[in-house]
Motif scaffolding. Sequence first.
Motif, short mmCIF file in Angstrom:
data_model
loop_
_atom_site.label_atom_id
_atom_site.label_comp_id
_atom_site.label_asym_id
_atom_site.label_seq_id
_atom_site.Cartn_x
_atom_site.Cartn_y
_atom_site.Cartn_z
N ALA A 263 0.83 -1.21 0.00
CA ALA A 263 0.00 0.00 0.00
C ALA A 263 0.87 1.25 0.00
CB ALA A 263 -0.94 -0.01 1.21
N VAL A 264 1.92 1.24 0.81
CA VAL A 264 2.84 2.39 0.86
C VAL A 264 3.52 2.58 -0.49
CG1 VAL A 264 4.96 3.28 1.91
CG2 VAL A 264 3.20 2.23 3.35
N GLU A 265 3.96 1.46 -1.08
CA GLU A 265 4.62 1.53 -2.38
C GLU A 265 3.68 2.07 -3.45
OE1 GLU A 265 7.05 -1.46 -5.45
OE2 GLU A 265 6.41 -2.19 -3.47
N TRP A 266 2.43 1.62 -3.41
CA TRP A 266 1.43 2.10 -4.37
C TRP A 266 1.16 3.58 -4.16
CZ3 TRP A 266 -0.95 -0.37 -8.41
CH2 TRP A 266 -2.03 0.30 -9.02
N GLY A 267 1.05 3.99 -2.89
CA GLY A 267 0.83 5.40 -2.58
C GLY A 267 1.97 6.26 -3.07
N ARG A 268 3.20 5.78 -2.92
CA ARG A 268 4.38 6.53 -3.36
C ARG A 268 4.39 6.66 -4.89
NH1 ARG A 268 7.85 4.06 -0.43
NH2 ARG A 268 7.95 5.64 1.21
N PHE A 269 4.03 5.57 -5.57
CA PHE A 269 3.99 5.62 -7.04
C PHE A 269 2.91 6.59 -7.50
CE2 PHE A 269 2.32 4.36 -11.14
CZ PHE A 269 3.47 4.18 -11.89
N ALA A 270 1.73 6.53 -6.87
CA ALA A 270 0.64 7.41 -7.26
C ALA A 270 1.01 8.87 -7.04
CB ALA A 270 -0.62 7.07 -6.47
N PRO B 202 -1.77 10.77 -14.16
CA PRO B 202 -2.30 9.55 -13.54
C PRO B 202 -2.52 8.39 -14.51
CG PRO B 202 -4.00 11.24 -13.69
CD PRO B 202 -2.72 11.89 -14.11
N THR B 203 -2.31 8.61 -15.83
CA THR B 203 -2.48 7.52 -16.79
C THR B 203 -1.28 6.58 -16.81
OG1 THR B 203 -1.53 8.85 -18.60
CG2 THR B 203 -3.92 9.00 -18.24
N VAL B 204 -0.16 7.02 -16.20
CA VAL B 204 1.03 6.16 -16.16
C VAL B 204 0.72 4.93 -15.30
CG1 VAL B 204 3.44 5.99 -15.46
CG2 VAL B 204 2.57 8.13 -16.44
N ARG B 205 1.00 3.76 -15.84
CA ARG B 205 0.67 2.51 -15.14
C ARG B 205 1.83 2.08 -14.24
NH1 ARG B 205 -1.68 -2.16 -18.67
NH2 ARG B 205 -2.77 -2.60 -16.71
N ALA B 206 1.47 1.53 -13.11
CA ALA B 206 2.47 1.01 -12.18
C ALA B 206 3.09 -0.26 -12.78
CB ALA B 206 1.81 0.68 -10.85
N PRO B 207 4.29 -0.64 -12.32
CA PRO B 207 4.90 -1.89 -12.78
C PRO B 207 3.96 -3.07 -12.54
CG PRO B 207 6.48 -0.59 -11.55
CD PRO B 207 5.17 0.09 -11.39
N PHE B 208 4.08 -4.09 -13.41
CA PHE B 208 3.16 -5.23 -13.35
C PHE B 208 3.16 -5.89 -11.98
CE2 PHE B 208 2.42 -9.81 -13.63
CZ PHE B 208 1.12 -9.82 -14.13
N GLY B 209 4.32 -6.10 -11.38
CA GLY B 209 4.38 -6.78 -10.09
C GLY B 209 3.65 -6.02 -9.02
N LEU B 210 3.80 -4.70 -9.01
CA LEU B 210 3.09 -3.87 -8.02
C LEU B 210 1.60 -3.91 -8.27
CD1 LEU B 210 3.03 -1.84 -5.71
CD2 LEU B 210 3.56 -0.03 -7.36
N ARG B 211 1.20 -3.87 -9.55
CA ARG B 211 -0.23 -3.93 -9.85
C ARG B 211 -0.84 -5.24 -9.39
NH1 ARG B 211 1.14 -2.56 -15.14
NH2 ARG B 211 0.03 -4.39 -15.95
N ALA B 212 -0.12 -6.33 -9.60
CA ALA B 212 -0.63 -7.65 -9.23
C ALA B 212 -0.78 -7.75 -7.70
CB ALA B 212 0.31 -8.74 -9.75
N ARG B 213 0.27 -7.33 -6.98
CA ARG B 213 0.20 -7.39 -5.51
C ARG B 213 -0.92 -6.49 -4.99
NH1 ARG B 213 4.61 -5.09 -3.39
NH2 ARG B 213 5.75 -4.75 -5.34
N HIS B 214 -1.02 -5.30 -5.56
CA HIS B 214 -2.04 -4.36 -5.09
C HIS B 214 -3.44 -4.91 -5.34
CE1 HIS B 214 -4.45 -0.56 -5.09
NE2 HIS B 214 -3.63 -0.28 -4.09
N ALA B 215 -3.65 -5.55 -6.47
CA ALA B 215 -4.96 -6.15 -6.77
C ALA B 215 -5.28 -7.29 -5.81
CB ALA B 215 -4.99 -6.65 -8.21
N LEU B 216 -4.28 -8.14 -5.52
CA LEU B 216 -4.48 -9.26 -4.60
C LEU B 216 -4.85 -8.76 -3.21
CD1 LEU B 216 -4.30 -12.23 -3.74
CD2 LEU B 216 -1.83 -11.88 -3.41
N PHE B 217 -4.04 -7.82 -2.69
CA PHE B 217 -4.30 -7.33 -1.34
C PHE B 217 -5.53 -6.44 -1.30
CE2 PHE B 217 0.47 -7.92 -0.91
CZ PHE B 217 0.33 -9.14 -0.26
N GLY B 218 -5.90 -5.89 -2.45
CA GLY B 218 -7.15 -5.14 -2.51
C GLY B 218 -8.33 -6.02 -2.18
N ARG B 219 -8.31 -7.25 -2.70
CA ARG B 219 -9.40 -8.19 -2.41
C ARG B 219 -9.31 -8.72 -0.99
NH1 ARG B 219 -8.05 -9.69 -7.74
NH2 ARG B 219 -6.74 -11.41 -7.00
N LEU B 220 -8.07 -8.98 -0.52
CA LEU B 220 -7.90 -9.57 0.81
C LEU B 220 -8.14 -8.57 1.94
CD1 LEU B 220 -4.72 -11.83 0.43
CD2 LEU B 220 -7.07 -12.57 0.82
#
Length: 625
Positions: A316-323, A330-348
């Motif tokens: 979450a901190v890493e995602w916040g720092r990237f954002a 804001p159209t710039v996409r985060a690295p794939f690994g960060l997006r995957a982890r963020h999506a997983l923990f978003g559900r959890l």
Amino acid sequence: MREITSPPLVSTAGHRNATDLLMQRFRSDPGHVAFEVRSGGAAITEPWRQVTTQQFVHEVRALAKGFIAAGLQPGESLAIMSPTRYEWALADMAAWFAGAVVVPIYETSALPQVTAILKDAEVRLAVAGSAAHALLLEQGFEQAGTAGLGVWTMDARQVSDRADLARLAAAGAHVPDAAVEQRRLLADLDSVATIVYTSGTTAAPKGALITHGNFVGQVLNVAAAYTEVVRGDGNTIIFLPMAHVLARGLQLICLANGMRIAHLSDPRDVVPALGALKPTFLVVVPRVLQKIQASAAAAAAKKKLGPVWALAQRTAVEWGRFAEAHDADPTVRAPFGLRARHALFGRLFYARLRTLVGGRLDFLLSGAAALDAELSLFFRGLGLPVIEGYGLTETTAPLTGNMPGSIKAGSVGVPMPGTTVRISEQGEVLARGVGVFAGYRRAADNEEAFEDGFFRTGDLGALDERGRLTLTGRSKDVIVTAGGKTISPAIWEGYVEGDPLVAHAVMVGEGKPYLGGLVLLDPESVAAWAEREGISDLAGLRIPHGGGAVQIDDSRLLSAIGKAVNAANAKIARSEQVRRFVLLLTDLSEANGFVTPTMKLKRGAFTEHARPIVEKLYAESGRRA
């Protein structure tokens, strides 16, 4: 950068005084729901009574008639001492309709404080939230030796000699509407609307004269700057003390722009109320955010998911720092690994936390104390951006603030529209603008309060190249070590206070060869931590009575807090690091004299009280961080 000005976005022309903020809304949309009111004794989850703008104006007029019938004259002072509740808002606006000046008194104030305020502000009539508050006010009038018009309670009373607001309104039924309207229009933008007594962390409280123009200028310009937050289909819960100018300013912003308001007197009711009321915006203090994060960690640990949560928190901190780094695009996409982890923990985890706070929160606003940058990034990573701002009683609350779409963690943002912020040669933050007050009630208090037309905030800070302010400490709180090094303790203290186990951190070392630390524990958080860790012998920590402080030498707690101290030291220069610290438990109630009504620590009072502990810290080997 030494100075920056944000031009006003809205003119105050067209407003006679602060009551016009309500009346213009009343004329444009009288049927809009302005308040949600909890019935006495009802559960948080039960339906709340809805009050339209039209109903509120009707109740305000009726109470104003009661004030007039009681003998309150234009320009006289009316005190309100009560927890946060709907009737506070009602009495506040009704006093203005009657042409009076409002004097808020914190509900936790002791008799000497109540007496001093009643006498200094020459209060004529008082409104109390409870029988206990009414008694304090009556005793205060007696000790001040001032002739009052009586004390009126917000709740219906059985005692015949102490009337409530309903009886007061009934007693004024004969007063014509035209008389109220005449009173309402007496004050102009330069008239004093309220006398707010500062909480006094470093000096005796002073009566700040805040004008109708201060309120109108702030309300119009803040709303214009935060259109993503202030909107007609939004709502909020106010649980800050209504005696605090920030809560009253927030209420006026909502009233003027159609945001529904609910009040809570007990902060412990906030979490269940979030689910029932589903606010879109919430003003909090950093401590609330720390406890939400700690509760999530505790819940994960209970389910044996501690390591997973730790990774989720870092993500979450890493995602916040990237954002934050890509706010401009804001159209710039985060690295794939960060997006995957963020999506997983978003559900959890993340979605559940957003649901816990009602599921509709767009933004959180944090003020009153420094917000740890990583905590801000964490909440942004959850999908709950935190807008950190800064202000004082003397600036009618917000002086600076981060803006949606341009949030910089660790910064308190840019000047509010209509405001100039200057950094003096000594590094002090100076302010001039629509929200800056007219001065203190006592002339002597103004002698050193202004410099070249700017209000001296007493805070130290710096402006970056984009005009964002970062606070670095209090000008009166600096420490000069034996080696002549001048240290501002606020940065280290703020880092350590980011640990939920810590209520307050105090750096010491005036005239000493190195810096030390007094870490005041939060008993509630320590008990929860001990339960999670399976430590039974810490569950019974007792706060000493009589104003004393007890030192805690438990090795497990020392180890846990030591990590926070080491982490804080790692973020600052070696010469500013704390070498030894002690853990303390003390009574931090306002009655003990160590904290202000807004729970800020009075450093001078506490360190003077703790002088034997400080001397012992330096006399013995102590604890190395």
